[in-house]
Design an enzyme around this catalytic site. Structure first.
Site, PDB file in Angstrom:
ATOM      1  N   HIS A  75      35.542  34.003  57.926  1.00 11.77           N
ATOM      2  CA  HIS A  75      36.868  34.524  58.274  1.00 11.77           C
ATOM      3  C   HIS A  75      36.836  36.045  58.319  1.00 11.77           C
ATOM      4  O   HIS A  75      36.317  36.687  57.412  1.00 11.77           O
ATOM      5  CB  HIS A  75      37.905  34.044  57.247  1.00 11.77           C
ATOM      6  CG  HIS A  75      38.380  32.646  57.520  1.00 11.77           C
ATOM      7  ND1 HIS A  75      39.607  32.182  57.128  1.00 11.77           N
ATOM      8  CD2 HIS A  75      37.791  31.620  58.181  1.00 11.77           C
ATOM      9  CE1 HIS A  75      39.747  30.923  57.526  1.00 11.77           C
ATOM     10  NE2 HIS A  75      38.658  30.561  58.153  1.00 11.77           N
ATOM     11  N   TYR A 202      48.920  34.305  53.343  1.00  8.52           N
ATOM     12  CA  TYR A 202      49.565  34.563  52.045  1.00  8.52           C
ATOM     13  C   TYR A 202      50.996  34.995  52.368  1.00  8.52           C
ATOM     14  O   TYR A 202      51.184  36.031  53.019  1.00  8.52           O
ATOM     15  CB  TYR A 202      48.881  35.703  51.290  1.00  8.52           C
ATOM     16  CG  TYR A 202      47.487  35.417  50.762  1.00  8.52           C
ATOM     17  CD1 TYR A 202      46.368  35.484  51.581  1.00  8.52           C
ATOM     18  CD2 TYR A 202      47.292  35.139  49.414  1.00  8.52           C
ATOM     19  CE1 TYR A 202      45.086  35.254  51.078  1.00  8.52           C
ATOM     20  CE2 TYR A 202      46.007  34.912  48.900  1.00  8.52           C
ATOM     21  CZ  TYR A 202      44.920  34.966  49.746  1.00  8.52           C
ATOM     22  OH  TYR A 202      43.653  34.740  49.242  1.00  8.52           O
ATOM     23  N   PRO A 293      44.924  33.143  40.533  1.00 11.70           N
ATOM     24  CA  PRO A 293      44.098  32.838  41.704  1.00 11.70           C
ATOM     25  C   PRO A 293      44.365  33.680  42.951  1.00 11.70           C
ATOM     26  O   PRO A 293      43.512  33.712  43.843  1.00 11.70           O
ATOM     27  CB  PRO A 293      44.413  31.358  41.977  1.00 11.70           C
ATOM     28  CG  PRO A 293      45.710  31.095  41.311  1.00 11.70           C
ATOM     29  CD  PRO A 293      45.784  32.013  40.142  1.00 11.70           C
ATOM     30  N   LYS A 297      39.370  35.359  43.195  1.00 15.89           N
ATOM     31  CA  LYS A 297      38.297  36.094  42.519  1.00 15.89           C
ATOM     32  C   LYS A 297      37.566  35.325  41.422  1.00 15.89           C
ATOM     33  O   LYS A 297      36.512  35.769  40.954  1.00 15.89           O
ATOM     34  CB  LYS A 297      38.861  37.401  41.921  1.00 15.89           C
ATOM     35  CG  LYS A 297      39.247  38.413  42.958  1.00 15.89           C
ATOM     36  CD  LYS A 297      38.036  38.880  43.735  1.00 15.89           C
ATOM     37  CE  LYS A 297      38.371  39.616  44.996  1.00 15.89           C
ATOM     38  NZ  LYS A 297      37.360  39.558  46.015  1.00 15.89           N
ATOM     39  N   TYR A 387      39.065  42.503  48.569  1.00 19.89           N
ATOM     40  CA  TYR A 387      39.089  41.068  48.868  1.00 19.89           C
ATOM     41  C   TYR A 387      37.691  40.572  49.239  1.00 19.89           C
ATOM     42  O   TYR A 387      37.283  39.481  48.834  1.00 19.89           O
ATOM     43  CB  TYR A 387      40.074  40.796  50.019  1.00 19.89           C
ATOM     44  CG  TYR A 387      40.440  39.339  50.181  1.00 19.89           C
ATOM     45  CD1 TYR A 387      41.641  38.841  49.678  1.00 19.89           C
ATOM     46  CD2 TYR A 387      39.589  38.450  50.827  1.00 19.89           C
ATOM     47  CE1 TYR A 387      41.974  37.498  49.809  1.00 19.89           C
ATOM     48  CE2 TYR A 387      39.911  37.109  50.971  1.00 19.89           C
ATOM     49  CZ  TYR A 387      41.105  36.643  50.461  1.00 19.89           C
ATOM     50  OH  TYR A 387      41.430  35.321  50.599  1.00 19.89           O
TER      51      TYR A 387
HETATM   52  P1  FAD Z   1      34.025  26.312  34.945  1.00 20.39           P
HETATM   53  O1  FAD Z   1      34.083  25.985  36.375  1.00 20.39           O
HETATM   54  O2  FAD Z   1      35.235  26.076  34.105  1.00 20.39           O
HETATM   55  O3  FAD Z   1      32.800  25.511  34.327  1.00 20.39           O
HETATM   56  C1  FAD Z   1      32.595  25.384  32.932  1.00 20.39           C
HETATM   57  C2  FAD Z   1      31.819  24.124  32.663  1.00 20.39           C
HETATM   58  O4  FAD Z   1      31.576  24.037  31.277  1.00 20.39           O
HETATM   59  C3  FAD Z   1      32.584  22.875  33.047  1.00 20.39           C
HETATM   60  O5  FAD Z   1      31.749  22.012  33.779  1.00 20.39           O
HETATM   61  C4  FAD Z   1      33.001  22.279  31.728  1.00 20.39           C
HETATM   62  O6  FAD Z   1      33.133  20.864  31.780  1.00 20.39           O
HETATM   63  C5  FAD Z   1      31.858  22.716  30.835  1.00 20.39           C
HETATM   64  N1  FAD Z   1      32.189  22.756  29.413  1.00 20.39           N
HETATM   65  C6  FAD Z   1      33.349  23.118  28.824  1.00 20.39           C
HETATM   66  N2  FAD Z   1      33.252  23.000  27.491  1.00 20.39           N
HETATM   67  C7  FAD Z   1      32.000  22.552  27.238  1.00 20.39           C
HETATM   68  C8  FAD Z   1      31.322  22.225  26.042  1.00 20.39           C
HETATM   69  N3  FAD Z   1      31.909  22.336  24.860  1.00 20.39           N
HETATM   70  N4  FAD Z   1      30.056  21.810  26.125  1.00 20.39           N
HETATM   71  C9  FAD Z   1      29.432  21.682  27.328  1.00 20.39           C
HETATM   72  N5  FAD Z   1      30.048  21.971  28.502  1.00 20.39           N
HETATM   73  C10 FAD Z   1      31.312  22.413  28.452  1.00 20.39           C
HETATM   74  N6  FAD Z   1      39.684  30.468  41.520  1.00 20.39           N
HETATM   75  C11 FAD Z   1      39.941  30.944  42.705  1.00 20.39           C
HETATM   76  O7  FAD Z   1      39.433  31.999  43.041  1.00 20.39           O
HETATM   77  N7  FAD Z   1      40.769  30.256  43.571  1.00 20.39           N
HETATM   78  C12 FAD Z   1      41.326  29.052  43.217  1.00 20.39           C
HETATM   79  O8  FAD Z   1      42.042  28.455  44.003  1.00 20.39           O
HETATM   80  C13 FAD Z   1      41.077  28.549  41.964  1.00 20.39           C
HETATM   81  N8  FAD Z   1      41.629  27.376  41.572  1.00 20.39           N
HETATM   82  C14 FAD Z   1      41.394  26.945  40.305  1.00 20.39           C
HETATM   83  C15 FAD Z   1      41.982  25.779  39.836  1.00 20.39           C
HETATM   84  C16 FAD Z   1      41.807  25.354  38.527  1.00 20.39           C
HETATM   85  C17 FAD Z   1      42.472  24.078  38.026  1.00 20.39           C
HETATM   86  C18 FAD Z   1      41.002  26.123  37.654  1.00 20.39           C
HETATM   87  C19 FAD Z   1      40.816  25.703  36.209  1.00 20.39           C
HETATM   88  C20 FAD Z   1      40.381  27.278  38.137  1.00 20.39           C
HETATM   89  C21 FAD Z   1      40.577  27.689  39.441  1.00 20.39           C
HETATM   90  N9  FAD Z   1      39.974  28.853  39.914  1.00 20.39           N
HETATM   91  C22 FAD Z   1      40.231  29.300  41.132  1.00 20.39           C
HETATM   92  C23 FAD Z   1      39.021  29.601  39.137  1.00 20.39           C
HETATM   93  C24 FAD Z   1      37.584  29.189  39.452  1.00 20.39           C
HETATM   94  O9  FAD Z   1      37.534  27.852  39.805  1.00 20.39           O
HETATM   95  C25 FAD Z   1      36.772  29.506  38.214  1.00 20.39           C
HETATM   96  O10 FAD Z   1      36.777  30.912  38.061  1.00 20.39           O
HETATM   97  C26 FAD Z   1      35.343  28.984  38.236  1.00 20.39           C
HETATM   98  O11 FAD Z   1      35.325  27.579  38.129  1.00 20.39           O
HETATM   99  C27 FAD Z   1      34.540  29.591  37.092  1.00 20.39           C
HETATM  100  O12 FAD Z   1      33.306  28.949  36.962  1.00 20.39           O
HETATM  101  P2  FAD Z   1      32.640  28.759  35.539  1.00 20.39           P
HETATM  102  O13 FAD Z   1      31.355  28.050  35.815  1.00 20.39           O
HETATM  103  O14 FAD Z   1      32.638  30.051  34.822  1.00 20.39           O
HETATM  104  O15 FAD Z   1      33.632  27.837  34.720  1.00 20.39           O
HETATM  105  C1  DHB Z   2      42.007  29.556  47.972  1.00 23.69           C
HETATM  106  C2  DHB Z   2      42.336  29.881  46.699  1.00 23.69           C
HETATM  107  C3  DHB Z   2      42.758  31.161  46.416  1.00 23.69           C
HETATM  108  O1  DHB Z   2      43.050  31.514  45.163  1.00 23.69           O
HETATM  109  C4  DHB Z   2      42.890  32.113  47.400  1.00 23.69           C
HETATM  110  O2  DHB Z   2      43.333  33.343  47.097  1.00 23.69           O
HETATM  111  C5  DHB Z   2      42.531  31.778  48.668  1.00 23.69           C
HETATM  112  C6  DHB Z   2      42.099  30.489  48.961  1.00 23.69           C
HETATM  113  C7  DHB Z   2      41.554  28.178  48.276  1.00 23.69           C
HETATM  114  O3  DHB Z   2      41.550  27.347  47.369  1.00 23.69           O
HETATM  115  O4  DHB Z   2      41.223  27.903  49.433  1.00 23.69           O
END
Ligand code: FAD
Ligand code: DHB
Length: 393
Positions: A75, A202, A293, A297, A387
């Site tokens: 994009h 947005y 969100p 980021k 961004y």
């Molecule tokens: P996570 O993805 O949370 O991974 C952590 C892992 O550790 C998981 O698999 C979990 O099961 C595991 N874990 C937890 N506790 C334990 C334990 N005690 N022992 C072993 N394993 C464990 N960001 C955006 O930019 N846009 C979005 O639209 C967006 N939507 C989101 C929606 C939701 C519901 C959530 C929660 C987050 C969203 N985010 C979004 C943020 C983005 O998804 C996260 O920043 C990203 O997943 C971070 O990755 P991570 O690997 O650090 O953590």
């Molecule tokens: C999406 C999520 C976001 O937080 C954003 O700023 C843009 C796109 C997505 O899930 O596609």
């Protein structure tokens, strides 16, 4: 009782843990990943969707870029919409950079496939995961298939997300938590319908924020600002589409509806810990920081942390500890810039609840800010830089 010895014990098989494992694998550094959810749950979790250019490059460099190359949608910019008008912010024209739409679910699937193919040790569905002796000889214990395991390691990496155990294993007086809550949440849906837009929209509307994103040429992802106390049961599919039509509509454009296959309400929070390093423990991704969100980021920050920590671990095993010692400071310096951007995007695009004078003032001030941003090349260039992804300083 199985006893394992490795160099890096990683807690969590989200994008951060899986990516770090992949990077260490490529560098020839032994590791173990321990995840407390089962594999299907990890593969099924639907979250973020936008990859910065640097995140795409990271996947490519680690040999897991084939999926994003084949199915990622490049994009050139985004639309900012307010007062029923849609304005294009063209990142490509402004700064020559782009973003790629490729779901977190697909990133995780590509990484899981790569770990499977390499036969690297990822323990899914572990229970009672605990870390020990972080200032001495660190270890990880857990149960797997009914057996108690102990993993001795040089380092433990907390890639276990916001609710994980690693951050909580640091003594409270060694950490300060900086946190901010917001009076709104996102209701997100996945719908089986071709996106009605070429770029992400947005929108700030009198009824609140709405956003049109996508996952593929046949799947749309849409979000609505809702009250954090709302129950998803009170949002029927018809009510969701009505709200999306109202908030995203502009003259001469219409939103196509489709079958809603997933819907959930996501809380919004800003959260940062004062250090990502304690003894032999390093935190990456959501274990150390969360953003609201808006601006996409969360996933990109997790990938940036991992890139940096991985390079630091590689340097350590070549005899240079400088990068490891600086990891927390450098990652947090970048993270605070990301925090202010996410807060800025969030506050610009969401409507504060309540009909008081401050809320009315803020709304008009937000419209002024959007008018300024969409008519100033300098402001749009700044938005584009943030961004599409800040470089590490
Ligand atoms: P996570 O993805 O949370 O991974 C952590 C892992 O550790 C998981 O698999 C979990 O099961 C595991 N874990 C937890 N506790 C334990 C334990 N005690 N022992 C072993 N394993 C464990 N960001 C955006 O930019 N846009 C979005 O639209 C967006 N939507 C989101 C929606 C939701 C519901 C959530 C929660 C987050 C969203 N985010 C979004 C943020 C983005 O998804 C996260 O920043 C990203 O997943 C971070 O990755 P991570 O690997 O650090 O953590
Ligand atoms: C999406 C999520 C976001 O937080 C954003 O700023 C843009 C796109 C997505 O899930 O596609």
């Amino acid at each position: 009782m199985p006893n394992l010895t490795t160099r890096v014990a990683i807690v969590g098989a989200g994008p951060a843990g899986l990516l770090l494992g992949r990077s260490l694998y490529q560098a020839g550094i032994d590791f173990v990943i321990v995840e407390n959810r089962d594999r299907e749950y990890v593969l099924g979790r639907i979250r973020a969707g936008v990859l910065e250019q640097g995140s795409v490059e990271t996947l490519e460099q680690l040999g897991v870029g084939a999926g994003v190359q084949a199915n990622g949608m490049i994009h050139d910019g985004i639309y900012l919409q307010f007062a029923s008008e849609r304005h294009h912010v063209d990142f490509s024209d402004l700064i020559g950079r782009t973003v790629t739409i490729y779901g977190q679910q697909a990133v995780v699937r590509d990484l899981v496939d790569a770990h499977d193919a390499a036969g690297t040790p990822v323990f899914y569905d572990a229970s009672d995961v605990a870390v020990h002796d972080l200032t001495g000889t660190p270890s990880l214990t857990f149960s797997y298939n009914g057996l108690p395991y102990t993993v001795k390691a040089d380092f433990v990496v907390g890639a276990d997300g916001f609710h994980g155990i690693c951050r909580q294993s640091v003594p409270a007086d060694e950490l300060t938590i900086y946190q901010r809550d917001y009076p709104f949440a996102w209701l997100g849906i996945l719908a089986e319908v071709a996106p009605s837009t070429d770029e992400l929209i947005y929108a700030l509307h009198d009824d609140g924020f709405a956003m049109h994103s996508m996952r593929s040429p046949t799947v749309s992802r849409l979000y609505l600002q809702v009250d954090p106390a709302d129950d998803i049961a009170s949002w029927s599919d018809a009510r969701i589409w009505d709200a999306l039509h109202a908030r995203l509509g502009v003259p001469g454009w219409s939103l196509e509806e489709g079958l809603i296959t997933e819907k959930s309400i996501l809380p919004m929070r800003s959260f940062v810990v004062s250090t990502l390093h304690y003894g032999s423990l390093f935190l990456v991704g959501d274990a150390g920081h969360i953003v609201p969100p808006t601006g996409a980021k969360g996933l990109n920050s997790a990938m940036s942390d991992v890139t940096q920590l991985s390079a630091a671990l590689v340097a350590h095993y070549s005899g240079d500890d400088g990068l490891l010692a600086g990891y927390s400071d450098v990652a947090l310096a970048r993270q605070w810039k990301v925090q202010q951007f996410s807060q800025w995007m969030t506050e610009m695009l969401h409507k504060r609840p309540g009909g008081d004078a401050t809320a009315a003032f803020d709304y008009r001030s937000q419209l002024g800010r959007l008018d300024y941003v969409t008519h100033s090349d300098e402001a749009m260039r700044s938005l584009a830089q943030q961004y599409t992804g800040l470089q590490l300083t």
